[in-house]
Enzyme design. Sequence first.
Site, PDB file in Angstrom:
ATOM      1  N   ILE A   1       0.735  -1.279  -0.032  1.00 35.60           N
ATOM      2  CA  ILE A   1       0.124  -0.002   0.009  1.00 35.60           C
ATOM      3  C   ILE A   1       0.829   1.221  -0.030  1.00 35.60           C
ATOM      4  O   ILE A   1       0.546   1.993  -0.943  1.00 35.60           O
ATOM      5  CB  ILE A   1      -0.722  -0.055   1.137  1.00 35.60           C
ATOM      6  CG1 ILE A   1      -1.960  -1.260   0.967  1.00 35.60           C
ATOM      7  CG2 ILE A   1      -1.711   1.118   1.255  1.00 35.60           C
ATOM      8  CD1 ILE A   1      -2.891  -1.482   2.311  1.00 35.60           C
TER       9      ILE A   1
ATOM     10  N   THR B   1      -4.303   5.438   7.583  1.00 32.04           N
ATOM     11  CA  THR B   1      -5.155   4.360   7.095  1.00 32.04           C
ATOM     12  C   THR B   1      -4.745   2.901   7.625  1.00 32.04           C
ATOM     13  O   THR B   1      -5.270   2.125   6.915  1.00 32.04           O
ATOM     14  CB  THR B   1      -5.282   4.540   5.435  1.00 32.04           C
ATOM     15  OG1 THR B   1      -4.050   4.358   4.901  1.00 32.04           O
ATOM     16  CG2 THR B   1      -5.934   5.930   5.073  1.00 32.04           C
ATOM     17  N   SER B   2      -3.850   2.959   8.466  1.00 28.89           N
ATOM     18  CA  SER B   2      -3.225   1.515   8.527  1.00 28.89           C
ATOM     19  C   SER B   2      -4.068   1.013   9.771  1.00 28.89           C
ATOM     20  O   SER B   2      -4.597   0.079   9.821  1.00 28.89           O
ATOM     21  CB  SER B   2      -1.775   1.712   8.871  1.00 28.89           C
ATOM     22  OG  SER B   2      -1.067   0.252   8.671  1.00 28.89           O
TER      23      SER B   2
ATOM     24  N   GLU C   1     -11.371   2.147  18.275  1.00 29.66           N
ATOM     25  CA  GLU C   1     -12.497   2.003  17.366  1.00 29.66           C
ATOM     26  C   GLU C   1     -13.267   0.697  17.448  1.00 29.66           C
ATOM     27  O   GLU C   1     -14.417   0.666  16.955  1.00 29.66           O
ATOM     28  CB  GLU C   1     -11.947   2.026  15.728  1.00 29.66           C
ATOM     29  CG  GLU C   1     -11.088   0.751  15.469  1.00 29.66           C
ATOM     30  CD  GLU C   1     -10.791   0.598  13.958  1.00 29.66           C
ATOM     31  OE1 GLU C   1      -9.992   1.613  13.712  1.00 29.66           O
ATOM     32  OE2 GLU C   1     -10.994  -0.344  13.225  1.00 29.66           O
TER      33      GLU C   1
ATOM     34  N   HIS D   1     -13.090   3.201   9.212  1.00 27.11           N
ATOM     35  CA  HIS D   1     -12.301   2.100   8.559  1.00 27.11           C
ATOM     36  C   HIS D   1     -12.858   1.792   7.266  1.00 27.11           C
ATOM     37  O   HIS D   1     -13.522   0.512   7.221  1.00 27.11           O
ATOM     38  CB  HIS D   1     -12.217   0.964   9.641  1.00 27.11           C
ATOM     39  CG  HIS D   1     -10.992   0.199   9.359  1.00 27.11           C
ATOM     40  ND1 HIS D   1     -10.371  -0.628  10.500  1.00 27.11           N
ATOM     41  CD2 HIS D   1     -10.582  -0.555   8.522  1.00 27.11           C
ATOM     42  CE1 HIS D   1      -9.362  -1.210  10.264  1.00 27.11           C
ATOM     43  NE2 HIS D   1      -9.434  -1.314   8.903  1.00 27.11           N
ATOM     44  N   GLN D   2     -12.812   2.475   6.320  1.00 28.64           N
ATOM     45  CA  GLN D   2     -13.504   2.039   5.153  1.00 28.64           C
ATOM     46  C   GLN D   2     -12.547   2.016   3.831  1.00 28.64           C
ATOM     47  O   GLN D   2     -12.787   1.989   2.819  1.00 28.64           O
ATOM     48  CB  GLN D   2     -14.926   3.044   4.802  1.00 28.64           C
ATOM     49  CG  GLN D   2     -14.105   4.547   4.522  1.00 28.64           C
ATOM     50  CD  GLN D   2     -15.235   5.623   3.961  1.00 28.64           C
ATOM     51  OE1 GLN D   2     -16.014   5.994   4.741  1.00 28.64           O
ATOM     52  NE2 GLN D   2     -15.260   5.504   2.695  1.00 28.64           N
ATOM     53  N   ALA D   3     -11.235   2.347   4.225  1.00 27.79           N
ATOM     54  CA  ALA D   3     -10.171   2.290   2.971  1.00 27.79           C
ATOM     55  C   ALA D   3     -10.293   1.152   2.041  1.00 27.79           C
ATOM     56  O   ALA D   3      -9.995   1.491   0.993  1.00 27.79           O
ATOM     57  CB  ALA D   3      -8.895   2.601   3.696  1.00 27.79           C
ATOM     58  N   PHE D   4     -10.488   0.246   2.696  1.00 29.90           N
ATOM     59  CA  PHE D   4     -10.319  -1.313   1.911  1.00 29.90           C
ATOM     60  C   PHE D   4     -11.898  -1.500   0.934  1.00 29.90           C
ATOM     61  O   PHE D   4     -11.901  -2.469   0.124  1.00 29.90           O
ATOM     62  CB  PHE D   4     -10.511  -2.358   2.673  1.00 29.90           C
ATOM     63  CG  PHE D   4     -11.780  -2.769   3.677  1.00 29.90           C
ATOM     64  CD1 PHE D   4     -12.029  -1.814   4.584  1.00 29.90           C
ATOM     65  CD2 PHE D   4     -12.889  -3.375   3.179  1.00 29.90           C
ATOM     66  CE1 PHE D   4     -13.055  -1.976   5.319  1.00 29.90           C
ATOM     67  CE2 PHE D   4     -13.854  -3.619   3.958  1.00 29.90           C
ATOM     68  CZ  PHE D   4     -14.171  -2.945   4.962  1.00 29.90           C
TER      69      PHE D   4
END
Length: 331
Positions: free
Chosen positions: A155, A232-233, A263, A295-298
């Site tokens: 990434i 974003t990790s 979270e 937590h939506q980056a994926f």
Amino acid sequence: MKTAVFSARRYDQSLLGRANQQAGHELVFIQDRLTRETAALAAGCPAVCVFVNDVANADVLTQLQAQGTRLLATRSTGYNHVDAEAAARLGIEVVRVTDYSPYSVAEFAVGLLLAVNRKICRASARTRDGNFELDGLMGFDLHGKTVGVIGTGKIGSIFARIMAGFGCTVLGYDRFPTPPFEALGGRYVPAEALLAQSDVVSLHCPLTPDTHHIVNAQSLASAKRGCILINTSRGGLVDTDAAIQALKTGHLGGLAIDVYEQEASLFFQDLSSTIITDDCIQRLVSFPNVIVTGHQAFLTEEAISQIMQTTLDSITAFERGEPLVNRIPRD
Ligand code: NAI
């Protein structure tokens, strides 16, 4: 194979269910997170499938093992939520999803950077309210700026390549430097130099005991004044209290996070009608120069279908006694 799927959101149920039409496993969808209290729901399931905020500590794994579980499949790359040592001791195989569209996360990190730097969310909220004022919306050109990437794996290196395309100088820090990062024009420097020189720092390393709070009061003090931090990790990479202090003094110029240390009790659920008791997240979202996403980056079609397919393939391989290519590394 009978598989208990924890933290099964609507999209998990429909996409995993669809992908499973070929594989034919018996999937038991459970909306709750895996915890000590909910582990009993997996009784009789040789496989258990989890996500990032499920708890797979020694206690929970012991209970799962006693109930017959032999495989734990996490629908994620990171596996910091799994006690790998306890799993090995208990004879539970742990698999993850090593390869799924790393573009999903890298592109999202770029999106967060643009949004926080150019105040895009603020501007959008204003215009919805009929306010077309420009005061308070000033950003800076990314072209010509220095971007620091901590963790230059799949990434991080894609994020670096995109930033190089913006005309940025790209610095990297990694425990294991790799030639592809340098081939795209990146330069490895020690962590201290990266922080001191970067206008933007983006975190792309896993959460391990070594990287826990890699961004803390001390590292923030040595960062360039006005620097923007993107995470974003994993939430545990950043000491949130220290970040809040640095935002208050203006030393940290902006913060955009898709992950947050606490979270687990917040993300992936609608809490809009409840009183949120986590004062840190409430303080964070009150800053005009902070963006928080859940937590939506994926979350792209490409990434999700790869995640579902790889997870089912791992369960099938386990059932057939074939090699587990996505087994988590063993130290
Ligand atoms: P990767 O394994 O390809 O890259 C991680 C890099 O971090 C490696 O180059 C490794 O050498 C480096 N690293 C490890 N320990 C380090 C240390 N102590 N200091 C500096 N660098 C260190 O992993 P990938 O696929 O790039 O994913 C990175 C992280 O992104 C994952 O661990 C996960 O936490 C996070 N992630 C977040 C998602 C989201 O939706 N927000 C989705 C997917 C991954």
